[in-house]
Design an enzyme around this catalytic site. Structure first.
Site, short mmCIF file in Angstrom:
data_model
loop_
_atom_site.label_atom_id
_atom_site.label_comp_id
_atom_site.label_asym_id
_atom_site.label_seq_id
_atom_site.Cartn_x
_atom_site.Cartn_y
_atom_site.Cartn_z
N ASP A 181 0.86 -1.17 0.00
CA ASP A 181 0.00 0.00 0.00
C ASP A 181 0.90 1.22 0.00
O ASP A 181 1.88 1.27 0.74
CB ASP A 181 -0.88 0.00 1.26
CG ASP A 181 -2.27 0.52 0.99
OD1 ASP A 181 -2.37 1.66 0.48
OD2 ASP A 181 -3.25 -0.18 1.29
N ASP A 280 -3.03 4.78 -2.28
CA ASP A 280 -4.08 5.36 -1.45
C ASP A 280 -4.50 6.76 -1.93
O ASP A 280 -3.63 7.62 -2.13
CB ASP A 280 -3.54 5.44 -0.02
CG ASP A 280 -4.61 5.72 1.00
OD1 ASP A 280 -5.52 4.88 1.16
OD2 ASP A 280 -4.55 6.78 1.67
N GLU A 338 -6.31 3.97 -5.80
CA GLU A 338 -7.58 4.12 -5.10
C GLU A 338 -8.06 5.53 -5.42
O GLU A 338 -7.41 6.50 -5.02
CB GLU A 338 -7.43 3.94 -3.59
CG GLU A 338 -8.78 3.88 -2.90
CD GLU A 338 -8.82 4.58 -1.56
OE1 GLU A 338 -9.71 4.29 -0.76
OE2 GLU A 338 -7.98 5.46 -1.30
N HIS A 409 -11.26 -2.78 3.40
CA HIS A 409 -11.22 -2.43 4.82
C HIS A 409 -11.97 -1.14 5.15
O HIS A 409 -11.96 -0.72 6.30
CB HIS A 409 -9.76 -2.30 5.24
CG HIS A 409 -9.08 -1.20 4.47
ND1 HIS A 409 -8.82 -1.31 3.12
CD2 HIS A 409 -8.67 0.03 4.83
CE1 HIS A 409 -8.26 -0.19 2.71
NE2 HIS A 409 -8.15 0.64 3.72
N ASP A 410 -12.58 -0.50 4.16
CA ASP A 410 -13.27 0.76 4.39
C ASP A 410 -14.79 0.64 4.32
O ASP A 410 -15.49 1.65 4.30
CB ASP A 410 -12.85 1.80 3.33
CG ASP A 410 -11.41 2.25 3.51
OD1 ASP A 410 -10.90 2.21 4.64
OD2 ASP A 410 -10.80 2.67 2.51
O1 TEU Z 1 -9.51 5.64 1.92
C1 TEU Z 1 -9.96 6.78 1.30
C2 TEU Z 1 -11.42 7.02 1.21
O2 TEU Z 1 -11.82 7.98 0.61
C3 TEU Z 1 -12.43 6.21 1.88
O3 TEU Z 1 -12.66 4.97 1.51
C4 TEU Z 1 -12.44 6.55 3.33
O4 TEU Z 1 -11.94 5.59 4.18
C5 TEU Z 1 -13.81 6.88 3.81
O5 TEU Z 1 -14.70 6.87 2.82
C6 TEU Z 1 -13.75 8.25 4.44
O6 TEU Z 1 -15.02 8.75 4.60
C7 TEU Z 1 -8.15 5.41 2.06
C8 TEU Z 1 -7.92 4.19 2.90
O7 TEU Z 1 -8.41 3.06 2.24
C9 TEU Z 1 -8.52 4.39 4.25
O8 TEU Z 1 -8.43 3.26 5.05
C10 TEU Z 1 -7.81 5.55 4.89
O9 TEU Z 1 -8.42 5.87 6.10
C11 TEU Z 1 -7.80 6.79 4.01
O10 TEU Z 1 -7.49 6.51 2.65
C12 TEU Z 1 -6.75 7.76 4.48
O11 TEU Z 1 -5.47 7.24 4.24
#
Ligand code: TEU
Ligand code: CA
Length: 606
Positions: A181, A280, A338, A409-410
């Site tokens: 990542d 990310d 992402e 994971h989100d």
């Molecule tokens: O996620 C970014 C992102 O925009 C989302 O999926 C987020 O977690 C959520 O919608 C916010 O409202 C990435 C990572 O996957 C996430 O785990 C991190 O927290 C984020 O970036 C910051 O690094």
């Protein structure tokens, strides 16, 4: 691309890639058909006419903000109908590991690198051939490793660099690939660069971040984790920009030294032998010059104020190309970005192979039924998933390649979003697997998908440690009752996919009492389907033809394969198959009816 003004028409806006994706999203959200704006009357309306009649609702400057955004893109996507370039990452089945909750080898309650090493045989047996590791770098864990303190060190709880080297070696020995990542939109506030930037005005690092010395808030941007995106440092009298938590400080990519340092770090890992990166929020790295305040209406529509100034920023293409050229291309490494918020046309402009920016992206528009948000208790509509897949597969172009996933994971677990009825969960899990392994694109399994995992029955906020959920709770408890807020947290919390996997062991941490177990039927189905996918190149590069997309139905063909899916609870007549086909999944079929959420795969004989 011609410059758009208020004199331009709706059809001009729809021809602009950014305008197209924005309008398309609005239509979806409102449950309207694309035909509405492609019909002659609407498509010939001038923007100024629409601005006039919507002024009350949208405010004065909405269209100016929109025009500014869409005029930033000068290029039009190239959509190839030609041959698809063959790549290992198009043929691979990826598996995302969230190390903290994957497998705990030393019983301290936290998953670790040795745990992953121990489970490599399990992964090989399942058939996956590429692994994406969520962050394992040194971090104070304000956002579980997405706040990196040192890019060259391994997080203590996870193990050591020796463990990592062993892991990488063993992954390669098994013929698998490993991607890491890459979190470079921001660093932890504890990163050396930020500490120097904050404490030493003369430091070259001061300009590595967005630090502002002034009384008033620098702008109205809001953070993804609630509240303002600016943190005030009393002692230093500075404001610092953080799109995510207060401990995740945004890097200033306009500073060429930032880019050089990050690219050197990427090369350091690629030199070590890692096969690529998941990047990310990589579409957020270029911020509009001067960080202007966001349009309030756009902020309300998108949920975050200021987002139009960085989700597709002015130098995005340039910076992505620079990373590609100076790091990825040299190592023939793979990249998947992402990219929250990007629609298909914008995606074409970052993943078209001739552009040399990213190989693939994760788009998120399929994770919620339009009109709904993650923090909401509603039933996800698979009909929408079908339409989304058809739209992308048919129009993305052969110079672009999709990722296919339901979980990460989100997000809460997809099975739970689709139905709360336990009796259907196994069928839904297998249906999702069938589509994921037979549609056109690269599957990304999230750990536990293959176990048929559903949401975790949290009963109190004390069980939830995610920084986003905590921020959400604090913000909403001001105006709502605990019951109301907790209900939405339960629907949307990222914690669901962060509980330790149930390997039939005792769990020593707060997730003790986990009542989920691995579903063996789902595991077997995944294994069989992955094996099938890897056995025939037609399932990867083959054509895609839709045979039935009526309500609750998705029947399609990939050359010699015919896939028939019931997307709902009601029994349906199976697609009429003649002698020339045999059913290969499931192995035994007795009925000419598809049961609730049943999916079948047929193959041409001979
Ligand atoms: O996620 C970014 C992102 O925009 C989302 O999926 C987020 O977690 C959520 O919608 C916010 O409202 C990435 C990572 O996957 C996430 O785990 C991190 O927290 C984020 O970036 C910051 O690094
Ligand atoms: Ca451990």
């Amino acid at each position: 691309m011609k410059k758009l003004t208020l004199e331009s028409k709706i059809k001009d806006l729809y021809q602009n890639p950014v305008g197209h994706d924005a309008l398309y999203k609005v239509l979806m959200q409102l449950g309207l058909s694309e035909k509405l704006i492609t019909n002659a009357f609407v498509s010939n309306l001038k923007l100024k006419t629409i601005a006039k009649v919507t002024r009350k609702q949208l405010g004065d400057s909405f269209f100016d903000a929109l025009l500014h955004l869409v005029n930033m893109e000068k290029d039009v996507p190239f959509v190839s109908k030609g041959e698809i370039t063959k790549k290992w990452w198009k043929e691979a089945v990826f598996y995302q590991i969230y190390p903290r909750s994957f497998y705990d080898s030393n019983n301290d309650g936290i998953g670790d690198l040795r745990g992953i090493i121990e489970k490599l045989d399990y992964l090989a047996d399942l058939g996956v051939n590429a692994i994406w590791l969520s962050p394992i770098y040194d971090s104070p864990n304000d956002d579980n490793g997405y706040d990196i303190r040192d890019y060259h060190k391994i997080m203590k709880e996870f193990g050591t660099m020796e463990d990592f080297d062993e892991l990488l070696n063993k992954v390669h020995q098994k013929g698998m690939k490993l991607i890491m990542d890459l979190v470079v939109n921001h660093t932890s506030d504890e990163h050396e660069w930020f500490q120097k930037a904050l404490h030493d005005p003369q430091s070259k690092y001061r300009d590595y971040y967005f630090l502002r010395e002034q009384d008033a808030l620098p702008n109205n941007w809001t953070s993804f984790f609630s509240g303002s995106a600016w943190n005030h440092y009393e002692k230093e009298n500075l404001w610092g920009l953080h799109l995510f938590s207060k401990k995740q400080m945004d890097l200033n990519w306009d500073n060429s030294h930032v880019r050089e340092d990050i690219i050197a770090m990427i090369n350091w890992w690629l030199d070590k032998g890692v096969d690529g990166f998941r990047m990310d929020v990589i579409n957020y790295i270029s911020k509009e010059n001067g960080l202007p305040s966001g349009n309030e209406t756009i902020g309300k529509m998108m949920g975050y104020t200021g987002i139009e100034h960085y989700y597709y920023g002015p130098h995005l293409h340039e910076y992505l190309h620079e990373i590609h050229k100076n790091a990825f291309a040299k190592h023939d490494a793979f990249s998947v970005g992402e990219t929250p918020g990007l629609g298909m046309k914008m995606a074409q402009l970052v993943t078209g192979e001739e552009r040399e920016e990213l190989d693939m992206i994760f788009s998120f528009d399929h994770l919620e039924t339009p009109g709904h948000i993650r923090f909401e208790n509603y039933a996800y509509d698979l009909n929408y998933f079908r339409d989304y897949m058809i739209e992308w597969i048919e129009n993305y172009g052969n110079n672009c390649w999709m990722s296919i996933f339901y979980n990460n994971h989100d997000n809460p677990r997809m099975i739970s979003k689709i139905s709360s009825k336990k009796e259907y969960h196994e069928s839904i899990a297998i249906l999702l697997a069938v589509m994921q392994m037979t549609l056109k694109g690269t599957p990304f399994i999230f750990q536990g998908d293959e176990m048929g995992l559903v949401n975790y029955p949290f009963s109190s906020m004390a069980q939830i440690s995610d920084v986003e959920s905590k921020g959400y709770y604090e913000e909403h408890i001001q105006t709502q009752s605990h019951e109301e807020v907790f209900k939405t947290i339960l629907a949307g919390t990222r914690e669901h996919t962060r509980v330790l996997l149930p390997w039939n062991k005792k769990f020593p941490d707060h997730h003790q009492g986990l009542n989920q177990t691995m579903n063996e039927n789902v595991y077997k189905a995944y294994k069989e389907l992955i094996c099938l996918r890897k056995s025939d190149i037609q399932l990867i590069y083959g054509d895609f033809n839709v045979l039935n997309k009526k309500k609750d139905r998705f029947t399609y063909q990939r050359n010699d394969y015919l896939i028939d899916c019931n997307l709902g609870e009601k029994q349906q007549k199976a697609y009429p198959i003649d002698e020339s086909y045999e059913c290969i999944f499931p192995k035994k079929v007795v009925s000419d009816k598809l049961q609730a959420y049943e999916a079948r795969i047929y193959r041409k004989r001979g």
